[in-house]
Design a protein around this motif. Structure first.
Motif, mmCIF file in Angstrom:
data_model
loop_
_atom_site.group_PDB
_atom_site.id
_atom_site.type_symbol
_atom_site.label_atom_id
_atom_site.label_comp_id
_atom_site.label_asym_id
_atom_site.label_seq_id
_atom_site.Cartn_x
_atom_site.Cartn_y
_atom_site.Cartn_z
ATOM 1 N N GLN A 260 50.557 18.442 -4.904
ATOM 2 C CA GLN A 260 49.422 17.732 -4.818
ATOM 3 C C GLN A 260 49.282 16.627 -5.790
ATOM 4 O O GLN A 260 49.362 15.420 -5.203
ATOM 5 C CB GLN A 260 47.810 18.231 -5.336
ATOM 6 N N ARG A 261 49.772 16.310 -7.057
ATOM 7 C CA ARG A 261 49.671 15.175 -7.903
ATOM 8 C C ARG A 261 51.113 14.894 -7.638
ATOM 9 O O ARG A 261 50.854 13.958 -8.205
ATOM 10 C CB ARG A 261 49.238 16.010 -9.329
ATOM 11 N N GLU B 85 51.030 11.999 -4.926
ATOM 12 C CA GLU B 85 50.178 11.416 -5.020
ATOM 13 C C GLU B 85 50.915 10.815 -5.869
ATOM 14 O O GLU B 85 51.990 8.910 -6.165
ATOM 15 C CB GLU B 85 48.856 10.755 -6.226
ATOM 16 N N GLY C 65 47.877 22.608 -8.153
ATOM 17 C CA GLY C 65 47.369 21.578 -8.077
ATOM 18 C C GLY C 65 49.066 20.851 -9.343
ATOM 19 O O GLY C 65 48.929 19.673 -8.111
ATOM 20 N N PHE D 26 54.816 15.462 -16.051
ATOM 21 C CA PHE D 26 54.447 14.435 -15.432
ATOM 22 C C PHE D 26 55.007 13.440 -16.704
ATOM 23 O O PHE D 26 54.533 11.822 -16.562
ATOM 24 C CB PHE D 26 53.267 14.305 -15.364
#
Length: 448
Positions: free
Chosen positions: A246-247, A250, A243, A207
């Motif tokens: 899911q991130r 988003e 996770g 990210f």
């Protein structure tokens, strides 16, 4: 339970030198007429197959722990799939689905949109191969969003046609000599826990790269979609940390990008769920399907949320898409997976296989990781002192296993992939690990 699981196939039996004389003749004929661009793992000329067992033209029997590259998920030549295809051949082969209607592919589409991850209403476009599904996803994403860029991941494999090749980032040889490719594709690191200090570090690395990309080089409002393999295939059978997806969902929503899941290798029960995204309860905007969809017949699909599939008549089609013979086989595949409880079998036997591999790996210094979900498992080899990838060793192991009667394929820098049929029994898994152990011991000795 199906016959294949109740009565394990005859164990591998090698009766000739490898390759045998008949295989040599096939290889020689192939070399004269087939494009050299088609890669071959080893000189194996297959004559027939059933379940996990494959027999070559010289009469040698192997066990296919690659399932034709994660295609024959319910086993080679499953009788119900073969019967369904034969029955369809007797009535209709080509209805020109791009111009007319046909009940068998429509019935399949109804089932696939129901099985695809998420509860949103969906629609489907059929293709003939995985790369066609990817191309359809690219076109739809551009058409729906009015944007032209894409973000993909380092190590990704999405196909070899021009659009999908632009997303692929696993090997330079796929791209050498074919540029310029489709512009506007950028890659960021895939979160690999084995290459990070921990799961959170792996996610943050990804990210951070995404944020840096949007801050310095790529306007967010020009990105149509993010294309991701839920578990990387050719990149090394890499399972991302919990996770991550899911991130990523988003992140895509925050920037108005579509999330496109390439489930071509992870679909149809391979990971112990219908689709790998189901493990994380994440609904993509577009899901790409192929490989195991029809157990060896050429077929693929691109499934999108109904509010995303906004293109009009004639904007995208294919002469052979929605072929009823392949659709009949695919419908039978779904029936077999449901009736023989193969999702549950993939989970239970997959856990057993991973446990067996980890027990063996504990005594092999060169094995640095055993990872996977269901019956999608990777065993990675690295130098125990330097951490460097041991690609040559993995290649040697693959060939040694073939000579033991076990068909395996590599992936990533130095990983051997295990993708046996979902019908695999615990006994077959144990035998496969024994053969693999012999191949590792032989290869390590040779490399030393």
């Amino acid at each position: 339970m199906g016959d294949e699981r109740a009565t394990p196939a005859t164990e591998p039996r090698i009766e000739t030198d490898l390759p045998g004389e008949e295989t040599k003749r096939v290889v020689e004929a192939d070399d004269a007429v087939i494009s050299p661009s088609s890669p071959r793992a080893y000189p194996l000329a297959i004559e027939r197959a059933s379940g996990v067992a494959v027999t070559d033209v010289d009469g040698n029997t192997f066990w296919d722990f690659a399932s034709g590259i994660a295609v024959t998920n319910v086993g080679h030549n499953h009788e119900r799939v073969v019967e369904a295809a034969k029955d369809q051949l007797d009535t209709l082969v080509h209805p020109a689905f791009c111009d007319y209607y046909s009940p068998e592919p429509v019935r399949l589409a109804e089932r696939l949109v129901d099985l695809a991850p998420g509860d949103s209403p969906k629609r489907l476009f059929f293709g003939n191969s995985g790369t066609e599904a990817v191309e359809a996803g690219i076109k739809l994403a551009r058409h729906h969003t009015g944007r032209h860029r894409f973000i993909a991941f380092e190590g990704a494999f999405h196909g070899r046609s021009m659009g999908s090749l632009s997303l692929t980032a696993s090997k330079t040889k796929y791209k050498r000599g074919f540029g310029p490719l489709v512009p506007g594709v950028d890659h960021v690191p895939y979160p690999n826990p084995a290459e990070a200090e921990g799961p959170e570090d792996a996610i943050e690395t990804t990210f951070d790269a995404l944020e840096d990309l949007l801050r310095t080089r790529v306007p967010a409002d020009e990105v149509a979609g993010i294309v991701v393999e839920p578990i990387q295939g050719e990149g090394g059978y890499v399972v991302p940390p919990e996770g991550f997806h899911q991130r990523l969902r988003e992140f895509a929503d925050e920037h108005g990008m579509l999330l496109i899941a390439d489930e071509i290798q992870t679909g149809f029960g391979r990971t112990g769920e219908w689709f790998a995204m189901d493990h994380w309860d994440v609904e993509p905007d577009i899901t790409l399907m192929g490989k195991g969809i029809a157990n060896g017949l050429p077929m693929s699909a691109m499934v999108a949320r109904s509010d995303v599939m906004t293109w009009g008549s004639g904007t995208h089609a294919s002469t052979y898409h929605g072929n009823p013979v392949a659709a009949a086989a695919a419908n039978a595949v779904i029936d077999v997976i449901e009736d023989e409880a193969l999702l549950e079998n993939a989970r239970s036997v997959g856990t057993h296989l991973q446990d067996e591999l980890r027990d063996f790996a504990a005594d092999v210094d060169e094995i640095s990781d055993v990872r996977g979900r269901g019956l999608m498992i990777g065993v990675e080899f690295t130098d125990p002192e330097t951490g460097e990838y041991l690609g040559d060793l993995a290649e040697e192991i693959m060939h040694a296993a073939w000579k033991q009667g076990l068909m395996l394929l590599p992936c990533g820098e130095s990983t051997i992939r295990f993708a046996p049929p979902l019908t695999l029994t615990r006994e077959q898994a144990a035998t496969g690990v024994d053969l693999f152990a012999d191949a590792v011991a032989e290869a390590v000795a040779v490399m030393d």
